[in-house]
Scaffold this motif. Sequence first.
Motif, short mmCIF file in Angstrom:
data_model
loop_
_atom_site.label_atom_id
_atom_site.label_comp_id
_atom_site.label_asym_id
_atom_site.label_seq_id
_atom_site.Cartn_x
_atom_site.Cartn_y
_atom_site.Cartn_z
N LEU A 44 -2.99 20.93 -11.02
CA LEU A 44 -2.90 21.81 -12.19
C LEU A 44 -2.42 20.97 -13.37
O LEU A 44 -1.54 20.13 -13.20
N PHE A 45 -2.97 21.24 -14.55
CA PHE A 45 -2.57 20.52 -15.76
C PHE A 45 -2.30 21.50 -16.89
O PHE A 45 -3.00 22.52 -17.01
N ALA A 46 -1.34 21.16 -17.74
CA ALA A 46 -1.11 21.84 -19.02
C ALA A 46 -1.05 20.75 -20.09
O ALA A 46 -0.25 19.83 -20.00
N PHE A 47 -1.94 20.84 -21.09
CA PHE A 47 -2.02 19.87 -22.18
C PHE A 47 -1.59 20.54 -23.47
O PHE A 47 -2.11 21.62 -23.81
N ASP A 48 -0.71 19.91 -24.20
CA ASP A 48 -0.43 20.38 -25.55
C ASP A 48 -1.64 20.05 -26.43
O ASP A 48 -2.41 19.14 -26.11
N LYS A 49 -1.81 20.79 -27.51
CA LYS A 49 -2.92 20.55 -28.43
C LYS A 49 -2.93 19.09 -28.86
O LYS A 49 -1.89 18.52 -29.20
N GLY A 50 -4.12 18.47 -28.80
CA GLY A 50 -4.29 17.09 -29.21
C GLY A 50 -4.05 16.07 -28.11
O GLY A 50 -4.42 14.90 -28.27
N GLU A 51 -3.48 16.48 -27.00
CA GLU A 51 -3.27 15.55 -25.88
C GLU A 51 -4.61 15.31 -25.18
O GLU A 51 -5.50 16.16 -25.22
N ALA A 52 -4.74 14.16 -24.51
CA ALA A 52 -6.03 13.78 -23.96
C ALA A 52 -5.88 12.95 -22.69
O ALA A 52 -4.81 12.39 -22.42
N ILE A 53 -6.97 12.85 -21.95
CA ILE A 53 -7.13 11.88 -20.88
C ILE A 53 -8.28 10.99 -21.32
O ILE A 53 -9.39 11.48 -21.59
N SER A 54 -8.03 9.69 -21.45
CA SER A 54 -9.05 8.78 -21.94
C SER A 54 -10.19 8.65 -20.93
O SER A 54 -10.05 8.97 -19.75
N SER A 55 -11.31 8.18 -21.43
CA SER A 55 -12.51 8.05 -20.61
C SER A 55 -12.27 7.14 -19.40
O SER A 55 -11.67 6.07 -19.53
N HIS A 56 -12.71 7.60 -18.25
CA HIS A 56 -12.58 6.87 -17.00
C HIS A 56 -13.67 7.37 -16.06
O HIS A 56 -14.34 8.35 -16.36
N SER A 57 -13.85 6.73 -14.94
CA SER A 57 -14.79 7.24 -13.94
C SER A 57 -14.08 7.35 -12.61
O SER A 57 -13.02 6.76 -12.41
N SER A 58 -14.66 8.14 -11.73
CA SER A 58 -14.07 8.41 -10.43
C SER A 58 -15.17 8.35 -9.37
O SER A 58 -16.32 8.71 -9.66
N PRO A 59 -14.84 7.94 -8.15
CA PRO A 59 -15.85 7.91 -7.09
C PRO A 59 -16.18 9.30 -6.55
O PRO A 59 -17.05 9.45 -5.70
N GLY A 60 -15.51 10.34 -7.08
CA GLY A 60 -15.78 11.70 -6.62
C GLY A 60 -16.20 12.62 -7.74
O GLY A 60 -15.99 12.33 -8.92
N ASP A 61 -16.83 13.73 -7.38
CA ASP A 61 -17.14 14.78 -8.35
C ASP A 61 -15.86 15.50 -8.71
O ASP A 61 -15.03 15.79 -7.84
N ALA A 62 -15.69 15.80 -10.00
CA ALA A 62 -14.49 16.48 -10.48
C ALA A 62 -14.88 17.82 -11.09
O ALA A 62 -15.72 17.88 -11.99
N LEU A 63 -14.28 18.89 -10.60
CA LEU A 63 -14.52 20.24 -11.10
C LEU A 63 -13.29 20.66 -11.90
O LEU A 63 -12.18 20.66 -11.36
N ALA A 64 -13.49 20.97 -13.17
CA ALA A 64 -12.40 21.42 -14.04
C ALA A 64 -12.61 22.90 -14.34
O ALA A 64 -13.62 23.28 -14.93
N TYR A 65 -11.66 23.74 -13.92
CA TYR A 65 -11.68 25.17 -14.22
C TYR A 65 -10.63 25.41 -15.31
O TYR A 65 -9.44 25.14 -15.11
N VAL A 66 -11.09 25.89 -16.46
CA VAL A 66 -10.20 26.12 -17.59
C VAL A 66 -9.49 27.46 -17.41
O VAL A 66 -10.12 28.51 -17.37
#
Length: 115
Positions: A44-66
Amino acid sequence: MEGIQLIKNMPFSEAVQMAGLVEYQDGQVISRTITQRDDLSITLFAFDKGEAISSHSSPGDALAYVMDGTAEITIGEKKISAKKGETVVMPANIPHGLEATEAFKMLLIVVKPQF
């Protein structure tokens, strides 16, 4: 397998509001690991406005549910605006990243191949 706890950091045997398990904090990204294995992670993640995760890749599929707010998710060259209630799948081995365009919470599930 009795006695092995596969899910952590959340209550068992009760109904829970997932979005309430992570809280916003000014200028920060807050995370709460639900499970972490070689082939699966749920966070689970909580991001303040303007916060980010920089571009990266992963060996797995990632599902993001907002679960709350809005984020701009970049997959390769494609930009997607995702809001509360929407899901975006980021394919394995494709660079991806995200930025909270407003305070934003997500459930992230990453599934990796087993070898």
